[in-house]
Design a protein around this motif. Structure first.
Motif, PDB file in Angstrom:
ATOM      1  N   LEU A   3      -1.822  12.430  -3.506  1.00  8.61           N
ATOM      2  CA  LEU A   3      -2.368  12.471  -5.091  1.00  8.61           C
ATOM      3  C   LEU A   3      -3.401  11.661  -5.456  1.00  8.61           C
ATOM      4  O   LEU A   3      -3.692  11.459  -6.495  1.00  8.61           O
ATOM      5  CB  LEU A   3      -0.936  12.541  -5.804  1.00  8.61           C
ATOM      6  N   LYS A   4      -4.054  10.833  -4.489  1.00  8.50           N
ATOM      7  CA  LYS A   4      -4.803   9.484  -4.524  1.00  8.50           C
ATOM      8  C   LYS A   4      -4.569   8.919  -5.881  1.00  8.50           C
ATOM      9  O   LYS A   4      -5.390   8.615  -6.727  1.00  8.50           O
ATOM     10  CB  LYS A   4      -6.248  10.557  -5.090  1.00  8.50           C
ATOM     11  N   ASP A   5      -3.479   8.142  -5.599  1.00  9.56           N
ATOM     12  CA  ASP A   5      -3.127   7.086  -6.865  1.00  9.56           C
ATOM     13  C   ASP A   5      -3.405   5.828  -6.608  1.00  9.56           C
ATOM     14  O   ASP A   5      -2.792   4.796  -5.609  1.00  9.56           O
ATOM     15  CB  ASP A   5      -1.352   7.291  -6.683  1.00  9.56           C
ATOM     16  N   SER A   6      -4.470   5.402  -7.002  1.00  6.35           N
ATOM     17  CA  SER A   6      -5.144   4.147  -6.601  1.00  6.35           C
ATOM     18  C   SER A   6      -4.644   2.977  -7.184  1.00  6.35           C
ATOM     19  O   SER A   6      -4.608   2.011  -6.421  1.00  6.35           O
ATOM     20  CB  SER A   6      -6.704   4.032  -6.970  1.00  6.35           C
ATOM     21  N   SER A   7      -3.697   3.174  -8.271  1.00 10.37           N
ATOM     22  CA  SER A   7      -2.737   2.161  -8.676  1.00 10.37           C
ATOM     23  C   SER A   7      -1.702   1.454  -7.839  1.00 10.37           C
ATOM     24  O   SER A   7      -1.166   0.736  -8.193  1.00 10.37           O
ATOM     25  CB  SER A   7      -2.261   2.558 -10.148  1.00 10.37           C
ATOM     26  N   SER A   8      -1.541   2.361  -6.959  1.00 10.33           N
ATOM     27  CA  SER A   8      -0.318   2.052  -5.743  1.00 10.33           C
ATOM     28  C   SER A   8      -1.112   1.305  -4.539  1.00 10.33           C
ATOM     29  O   SER A   8      -0.148   0.847  -3.463  1.00 10.33           O
ATOM     30  CB  SER A   8       0.314   3.422  -5.343  1.00 10.33           C
ATOM     31  N   LEU A   9      -2.307   1.012  -4.577  1.00  2.18           N
ATOM     32  CA  LEU A   9      -2.986   0.112  -3.326  1.00  2.18           C
ATOM     33  C   LEU A   9      -2.193  -1.133  -2.914  1.00  2.18           C
ATOM     34  O   LEU A   9      -2.011  -1.043  -1.704  1.00  2.18           O
ATOM     35  CB  LEU A   9      -4.339   0.063  -3.763  1.00  2.18           C
ATOM     36  N   GLN A  10      -1.833  -2.036  -3.872  1.00  2.00           N
ATOM     37  CA  GLN A  10      -1.298  -3.183  -3.597  1.00  2.00           C
ATOM     38  C   GLN A  10       0.110  -2.752  -2.889  1.00  2.00           C
ATOM     39  O   GLN A  10       0.388  -3.585  -1.768  1.00  2.00           O
ATOM     40  CB  GLN A  10      -1.187  -4.015  -4.619  1.00  2.00           C
ATOM     41  N   LYS A  11       0.667  -1.959  -3.441  1.00  2.00           N
ATOM     42  CA  LYS A  11       2.176  -1.600  -2.929  1.00  2.00           C
ATOM     43  C   LYS A  11       2.060  -0.972  -1.565  1.00  2.00           C
ATOM     44  O   LYS A  11       2.921  -1.313  -0.519  1.00  2.00           O
ATOM     45  CB  LYS A  11       3.057  -0.756  -3.845  1.00  2.00           C
ATOM     46  N   LEU A  12       1.122  -0.260  -1.184  1.00  2.00           N
ATOM     47  CA  LEU A  12       0.701   0.290   0.024  1.00  2.00           C
ATOM     48  C   LEU A  12       0.330  -0.588   1.327  1.00  2.00           C
ATOM     49  O   LEU A  12       1.032  -0.691   2.124  1.00  2.00           O
ATOM     50  CB  LEU A  12      -0.223   1.491  -0.042  1.00  2.00           C
ATOM     51  N   LYS A  13      -0.503  -1.650   0.737  1.00  3.96           N
ATOM     52  CA  LYS A  13      -0.672  -2.489   1.697  1.00  3.96           C
ATOM     53  C   LYS A  13       0.387  -3.446   2.016  1.00  3.96           C
ATOM     54  O   LYS A  13       0.540  -3.799   2.971  1.00  3.96           O
ATOM     55  CB  LYS A  13      -1.956  -3.771   0.971  1.00  3.96           C
ATOM     56  N   LYS A  14       1.223  -3.727   1.090  1.00  9.44           N
ATOM     57  CA  LYS A  14       2.474  -4.443   1.479  1.00  9.44           C
ATOM     58  C   LYS A  14       3.524  -3.474   2.344  1.00  9.44           C
ATOM     59  O   LYS A  14       3.967  -4.065   3.434  1.00  9.44           O
ATOM     60  CB  LYS A  14       3.337  -4.656   0.220  1.00  9.44           C
ATOM     61  N   LEU A  15       3.576  -2.425   2.173  1.00 11.64           N
ATOM     62  CA  LEU A  15       4.321  -1.442   3.111  1.00 11.64           C
ATOM     63  C   LEU A  15       3.735  -1.303   4.396  1.00 11.64           C
ATOM     64  O   LEU A  15       4.201  -0.823   5.369  1.00 11.64           O
ATOM     65  CB  LEU A  15       4.460   0.005   2.581  1.00 11.64           C
ATOM     66  N   ALA A  16       2.407  -1.455   4.456  1.00  7.26           N
ATOM     67  CA  ALA A  16       1.912  -1.504   5.968  1.00  7.26           C
ATOM     68  C   ALA A  16       2.153  -2.522   6.776  1.00  7.26           C
ATOM     69  O   ALA A  16       1.843  -2.357   8.105  1.00  7.26           O
ATOM     70  CB  ALA A  16      -0.030  -1.414   5.763  1.00  7.26           C
ATOM     71  N   GLN A  17       2.879  -3.311   6.275  1.00  3.16           N
ATOM     72  CA  GLN A  17       3.403  -4.474   7.200  1.00  3.16           C
ATOM     73  C   GLN A  17       4.817  -4.320   7.445  1.00  3.16           C
ATOM     74  O   GLN A  17       5.374  -5.268   7.901  1.00  3.16           O
ATOM     75  CB  GLN A  17       3.262  -5.862   6.474  1.00  3.16           C
ATOM     76  N   SER A  18       5.382  -3.097   7.223  1.00  2.00           N
ATOM     77  CA  SER A  18       6.890  -3.057   7.224  1.00  2.00           C
ATOM     78  C   SER A  18       7.169  -2.994   8.921  1.00  2.00           C
ATOM     79  O   SER A  18       6.362  -2.615   9.750  1.00  2.00           O
ATOM     80  CB  SER A  18       7.162  -1.324   6.869  1.00  2.00           C
ATOM     81  N   PRO A  19       8.415  -3.479   9.158  1.00  2.00           N
ATOM     82  CA  PRO A  19       8.891  -3.296  10.520  1.00  2.00           C
ATOM     83  C   PRO A  19       8.911  -2.039  11.057  1.00  2.00           C
ATOM     84  O   PRO A  19       9.052  -1.763  12.397  1.00  2.00           O
ATOM     85  CB  PRO A  19      10.025  -4.234  10.575  1.00  2.00           C
ATOM     86  N   THR A  20       9.186  -0.892  10.263  1.00  2.00           N
ATOM     87  CA  THR A  20       9.384   0.375  10.631  1.00  2.00           C
ATOM     88  C   THR A  20       7.931   0.923  10.815  1.00  2.00           C
ATOM     89  O   THR A  20       7.014   1.168  10.127  1.00  2.00           O
ATOM     90  CB  THR A  20      10.141   1.153   9.770  1.00  2.00           C
ATOM     91  N   ASP A  21       7.778   1.392  12.018  1.00  2.00           N
ATOM     92  CA  ASP A  21       6.585   2.464  12.556  1.00  2.00           C
ATOM     93  C   ASP A  21       6.221   3.273  11.737  1.00  2.00           C
ATOM     94  O   ASP A  21       4.949   3.507  11.261  1.00  2.00           O
ATOM     95  CB  ASP A  21       6.805   2.882  13.947  1.00  2.00           C
ATOM     96  N   SER A  22       7.087   4.205  11.126  1.00  2.35           N
ATOM     97  CA  SER A  22       6.766   5.421  10.426  1.00  2.35           C
ATOM     98  C   SER A  22       6.197   5.005   8.988  1.00  2.35           C
ATOM     99  O   SER A  22       5.284   5.663   8.670  1.00  2.35           O
ATOM    100  CB  SER A  22       7.951   6.356  10.321  1.00  2.35           C
ATOM    101  N   ILE A  23       6.884   3.897   8.485  1.00  2.00           N
ATOM    102  CA  ILE A  23       6.427   3.496   7.307  1.00  2.00           C
ATOM    103  C   ILE A  23       4.912   2.802   7.423  1.00  2.00           C
ATOM    104  O   ILE A  23       4.070   3.047   6.467  1.00  2.00           O
ATOM    105  CB  ILE A  23       7.379   2.673   6.606  1.00  2.00           C
ATOM    106  N   ARG A  24       4.904   2.233   8.466  1.00  2.00           N
ATOM    107  CA  ARG A  24       3.444   1.404   8.597  1.00  2.00           C
ATOM    108  C   ARG A  24       2.176   2.583   8.772  1.00  2.00           C
ATOM    109  O   ARG A  24       1.163   2.316   8.437  1.00  2.00           O
ATOM    110  CB  ARG A  24       3.453   0.660   9.786  1.00  2.00           C
ATOM    111  N   LEU A  25       2.762   3.616   9.675  1.00  2.00           N
ATOM    112  CA  LEU A  25       1.797   4.622   9.824  1.00  2.00           C
ATOM    113  C   LEU A  25       1.477   5.512   8.551  1.00  2.00           C
ATOM    114  O   LEU A  25       0.149   5.649   8.115  1.00  2.00           O
ATOM    115  CB  LEU A  25       2.151   5.380  10.901  1.00  2.00           C
ATOM    116  N   ALA A  26       2.436   5.795   7.654  1.00  2.00           N
ATOM    117  CA  ALA A  26       2.362   6.647   6.514  1.00  2.00           C
ATOM    118  C   ALA A  26       1.524   5.690   5.506  1.00  2.00           C
ATOM    119  O   ALA A  26       0.274   6.092   4.890  1.00  2.00           O
ATOM    120  CB  ALA A  26       3.632   6.901   5.869  1.00  2.00           C
ATOM    121  N   SER A  27       1.666   4.387   5.522  1.00  2.00           N
ATOM    122  CA  SER A  27       0.820   3.481   4.444  1.00  2.00           C
ATOM    123  C   SER A  27      -0.233   3.081   4.915  1.00  2.00           C
ATOM    124  O   SER A  27      -1.443   3.310   4.089  1.00  2.00           O
ATOM    125  CB  SER A  27       1.787   2.235   4.437  1.00  2.00           C
TER     126      SER A  27
END
Length: 349
Positions: A239-263
């Protein structure tokens, strides 16, 4: 002499009209071959084709066929009525809708919904009362597609009557329908106690481009259910929600592979390549989802080409499919195993 010249065309017209009516009479009596011969004689006599009469002949033949006890004749008549694309065949298709066979009902339903007639809404209501679940689910889909005025009530009624295991199928209906009433139902399913229902609601919101749900989706990024977070990240990226960028960057450091990949993928969709290395690293560790995801990311062909040499069959195939998305001919070394060489029974999409 002048009177005779005046009467001759009238006599010929009367004779040809009689032949035409006789052909219709013969068709009513199931004398199909004779009826068609008389129609041909009429065309010869009148020196023209009468498509209206031909349509009447065909309709009579189909009406006779749909009353047959022979299942093959019944089915062929149903196909004929459907292929004709004429609203005049609606009565014939309705008989198929009441036939005690789910496949015949589905076929009738498909043809009915391709026609334009005021009666179709009523027939969809009839289909929703079928004793076969497959017919009711298909009718629910068509109700949503044509924005049927009673769609929400019918679909919610069906959802309540079915075991809860079927509930995850219903968010797709309300997302497709898109009316205010359907949106309220979808909001309730988005907060359902069953995580699978919530996940399906999120995915269907994404697929139908419902960016009006973004405030609810953002709140779900902090949930603890891994699959639900992953689905939400996918939806936010789509949906191209640019306001979630910072939250996605934080989730990209998750210990869970699937969440890191999705982020990382969601960030890439939003124009941020800062986490692409995460996808590449996961792909090199033979994560199949990461490998296939590289097909959407530019400048990853060399990594994929290396993976096509892996001893693992699944890794090779997914790398080949990803290279195919890049239109890179190096995909052939992997894909020939299923396209040419391999003799095992494999399903190819």
């Amino acid at each position: 002499m002048h009177l005779l010249l005046f009467l001759l065309p009238l006599l010929f017209a009367s004779a040809s009209e009689e032949i035409k009516m006789h052909s219709l009479f013969l068709m009513q009596n199931n004398e199909i071959e004779s009826a068609l011969q008389r129609y041909q004689q009429y065309c010869t006599t009148s020196e023209k084709y009468d498509f209206e009469t031909l349509q009447q002949l065909g309709l009579i033949m189909l009406q006779k066929g749909i009353q047959s006890d022979d299942p093959q004749t019944f089915l062929m008549s149903l196909f004929g009525a459907g292929v004709s694309g004429s609203a005049l065949s609606l009565e014939i298709l309705e008989k198929g809708l009441n036939y005690p066979d789910p496949q015949v009902q589905l076929l009738s339903l498909h043809f009915i919904t391709e026609l334009e007639d005021d009666k179709i809404n009523d027939l969809l209501n009839v289909a929703m009362s079928s004793s076969y679940l497959s017919t009711r689910m298909e009718a629910a889909f068509y109700m949503c597609k044509c924005k049927h005025p009673h769609a929400v009530g019918q679909i919610e009624g069906l959802m309540v009557r079915l075991p809860t295991i079927f509930k995850p199928y219903f968010p797709s209906f309300f997302a497709l329908l898109g009316t205010n009433e359907a949106t309220q139902s979808l909001k309730r399913l988005l907060e359902d106690t069953d995580p699978q229902v919530r996940i399906e609601s999120i995915l269907n919101i994404a697929k139908t481009g419902r960016d009006d749900f973004l405030p609810q989706l953002r709140r779900k990024l902090s949930h603890s259910h891994i699959a639900e977070i992953e689905a939400t990240i996918f939806a936010i990226g789509l949906l191209k929600d640019s306001s979630s960028l910072q939250k996605l960057k934080k989730l990209a450091q998750s210990p869970t592979d699937s969440i890191r990949l999705a982020s990382a993928l969601a960030l890439y969709q939003l124009g941020d390549r800062s986490e692409v290395h995460q996808i590449i690293n996961l792909a090199k560790k033979q994560n199949l989802f990461a490998i296939f995801s590289l097909g959407k990311i530019t400048d990853t062909q060399e990594t994929l080409a290396q993976l096509t040499n892996s001893p693992d069959f699944q890794v090779r195939i997914n790398a080949g499919l990803a290279l195919l998305q890049h239109h890179d001919s190096r995909c052939l070394s992997a894909l020939r195993e299923i396209l040419i060489i391999d003799s095992r029974d494999l399903a190819i999409h």
